[in-house]
Scaffold this motif. Structure first.
Motif, short mmCIF file in Angstrom:
data_model
loop_
_atom_site.label_atom_id
_atom_site.label_comp_id
_atom_site.label_asym_id
_atom_site.label_seq_id
_atom_site.Cartn_x
_atom_site.Cartn_y
_atom_site.Cartn_z
N ASN A 1 1.05 -0.77 -0.31
CA ASN A 1 0.24 0.23 0.15
C ASN A 1 0.88 0.95 0.61
O ASN A 1 0.80 2.36 0.84
N LEU A 2 1.62 1.37 -1.26
CA LEU A 2 2.25 1.96 -1.13
C LEU A 2 2.50 3.56 -2.18
O LEU A 2 1.94 3.50 -2.77
N LYS A 3 1.91 4.95 -1.58
CA LYS A 3 1.53 6.00 -2.03
C LYS A 3 2.90 7.04 -2.30
O LYS A 3 3.52 7.17 -1.40
N LEU A 4 3.01 6.87 -3.64
CA LEU A 4 4.95 8.36 -3.67
C LEU A 4 3.87 9.46 -4.01
O LEU A 4 3.48 9.79 -5.90
N TYR A 5 4.47 10.88 -3.18
CA TYR A 5 3.69 12.03 -3.28
C TYR A 5 5.85 12.88 -4.87
O TYR A 5 6.65 12.46 -3.69
N SER A 6 5.61 12.87 -5.75
CA SER A 6 6.73 13.36 -6.88
C SER A 6 6.45 13.37 -7.82
O SER A 6 5.10 14.69 -7.88
N HIS A 7 7.05 14.66 -8.32
CA HIS A 7 6.92 15.07 -9.79
C HIS A 7 8.29 14.34 -11.30
O HIS A 7 9.47 14.30 -10.68
N TRP A 8 7.86 14.45 -12.01
CA TRP A 8 9.23 13.70 -13.00
C TRP A 8 10.21 14.72 -13.29
O TRP A 8 11.29 13.68 -13.51
N MET A 9 9.94 16.01 -12.74
CA MET A 9 10.94 16.68 -12.95
C MET A 9 12.16 16.15 -11.99
O MET A 9 13.35 17.29 -11.72
N SER A 10 11.41 16.17 -10.77
CA SER A 10 12.40 15.42 -9.36
C SER A 10 13.45 14.83 -9.02
O SER A 10 13.30 13.55 -9.39
N SER A 11 15.10 14.77 -9.51
CA SER A 11 15.97 14.09 -9.45
C SER A 11 15.63 13.64 -7.88
O SER A 11 16.26 11.93 -8.59
N CYS A 12 15.08 13.60 -7.08
CA CYS A 12 15.70 12.93 -6.17
C CYS A 12 13.90 11.86 -5.87
O CYS A 12 13.88 11.04 -5.27
N SER A 13 13.08 12.51 -6.68
CA SER A 13 12.20 11.78 -6.68
C SER A 13 12.26 10.20 -7.96
O SER A 13 11.76 9.50 -7.86
N PHE A 14 12.63 10.88 -8.43
CA PHE A 14 13.35 9.78 -9.57
C PHE A 14 14.29 8.45 -9.09
O PHE A 14 14.23 7.40 -9.67
N ARG A 15 15.31 8.99 -8.03
CA ARG A 15 15.33 7.88 -7.32
C ARG A 15 14.70 7.22 -6.77
O ARG A 15 15.62 5.72 -6.79
N VAL A 16 13.38 7.45 -6.34
CA VAL A 16 12.96 6.33 -5.78
C VAL A 16 12.25 5.99 -6.65
O VAL A 16 11.94 4.63 -6.03
N ARG A 17 11.75 6.81 -7.70
CA ARG A 17 11.15 5.71 -8.19
C ARG A 17 11.70 4.50 -9.11
O ARG A 17 11.91 2.98 -9.00
N ILE A 18 13.08 5.09 -9.57
CA ILE A 18 13.63 3.77 -10.02
C ILE A 18 14.05 2.62 -8.26
O ILE A 18 14.26 1.43 -9.22
N ALA A 19 14.18 2.99 -7.21
CA ALA A 19 14.61 2.24 -6.64
C ALA A 19 12.98 1.59 -6.53
O ALA A 19 13.05 -0.39 -6.26
N LEU A 20 11.91 2.03 -6.78
CA LEU A 20 10.54 1.12 -5.93
C LEU A 20 10.46 0.39 -7.70
O LEU A 20 9.97 -1.12 -7.28
N ASN A 21 11.08 0.56 -8.85
CA ASN A 21 10.52 -0.10 -9.28
C ASN A 21 11.93 -1.54 -9.70
O ASN A 21 11.45 -2.66 -10.15
N LEU A 22 13.24 -0.90 -9.32
CA LEU A 22 14.35 -1.87 -9.19
C LEU A 22 13.19 -3.40 -8.37
O LEU A 22 13.81 -4.44 -8.33
N LYS A 23 12.88 -2.94 -7.21
CA LYS A 23 12.73 -3.45 -6.37
C LYS A 23 11.04 -4.46 -6.48
O LYS A 23 10.43 -5.16 -5.90
#
Length: 190
Positions: free
Chosen positions: A7-29
Motif C-alpha cells: 500500500n505505497l503512495k509516492l508524492y513526486s514530480h517527473w522533473m525531481s531527481s530526488c523523486s527519480f531515485r525513489v521511482r528507480i528503487a521502487l521499480n527495481l524492487k
C-alpha cells in the motif's frame, strides 16, 4: 518481476531527481505504488504540508507511515522489502554505495535543482546563468573539473569507482550508487 501486494503512495514530480531515485528503487524492487503528482502550487496545500512540513518531494506513504527524503525512503524500502536488495551485503561495497549516493545527493543535486536555480542563481546572477551553473555543478561532481568547457577523461566518481565497477557502478548488480547517479548524470550535457 513479481510485485508484493503493498500500500505505497509516492508524492513526486517527473522533473525531481530526488523523486527519480525513489521511482528507480521502487521499480527495481518490483513494488507497485500509487503516483501522486506534486506541483509547485500543490506543495503549499495544507494536506501536503501535513505529510512534509518542508514542502519538498519525494514523500512516501506506506499505510500509516510517512517518510520524506529520497535516501531515507530508499533505505526504508530496502529494509522493509528485502527482495532485490539496493545495497550489497559486503560492508566495504555497502559503504562505497553510501558514499556515492551522498556525493550525488549532498554535493551535486541540491545546487542544480530548479528551486535553487530559480530562487538564487536567476535572481542573484541572472536567468542566462542557470544552465551554465547547473552544468558546472554536475560536471564538478562527476569530473572534479570546475571549468565550463571541458570534461576530463576520467570523472571524479569514475575514479572513485574504477576498482569496484563491473557492469554497473559497484559491480555486476544494480545497487544504490547506480540508482543515485542515473538521473543527475542525464542532466550533464557538454
Amino acid at each position: 518481476m513479481e510485485s508484493e501486494a503493498v500500500n505505497l503512495k509516492l508524492y513526486s514530480h517527473w522533473m525531481s531527481s530526488c523523486s527519480f531515485r525513489v521511482r528507480i528503487a521502487l521499480n527495481l524492487k518490483g513494488l507497485k505504488y500509487h503516483y501522486v503528482v506534486v506541483t509547485a502550487s500543490s506543495k503549499s496545500d495544507p494536506e501536503f504540508l501535513k505529510l512534509n512540513p518542508l514542502a519538498l518531494i519525494p514523500v512516501l506513504v506506506d499505510g500509516d507511515f510517512v517518510l520524506a527524503e529520497s535516501l531515507a525512503i530508499i533505505m526504508y524500502l530496502d529494509d522493509k522489502y528485502p527482495q532485490y536488495p539496493l545495497l550489497p551485503h559486503d560492508i566495504p561495497k555497502r559503504a562505497l554505495n553510501f558514499q556515492v549516493a551522498h556525493i550525488v545527493a549532498s554535493s551535486i543535486q541540491p545546487f542544480q535543482n530548479m528551486g535553487f536555480l530559480n530562487n538564487f542563481i536567476e535572481k542573484k546572477v541572472g536567468p542566462h546563468e542557470k544552465l551554465p551553473w547547473a552544468q558546472s555543478v554536475i560536471r564538478k561532481g562527476f569530473t572534479g573539473d570546475t571549468s565550463l568547457n571541458t570534461i576530463k577523461i576520467y570523472s571524479a566518481l569514475e575514479k572513485l569507482l574504477k576498482d569496484h565497477a563491473g557492469r554497473y557502478a559497484t559491480g555486476d548488480e544494480i545497487f544504490l550508487a547506480y540508482d543515485s547517479q542515473s538521473k543527475t548524470r542525464s542532466h550533464l550535457k557538454a
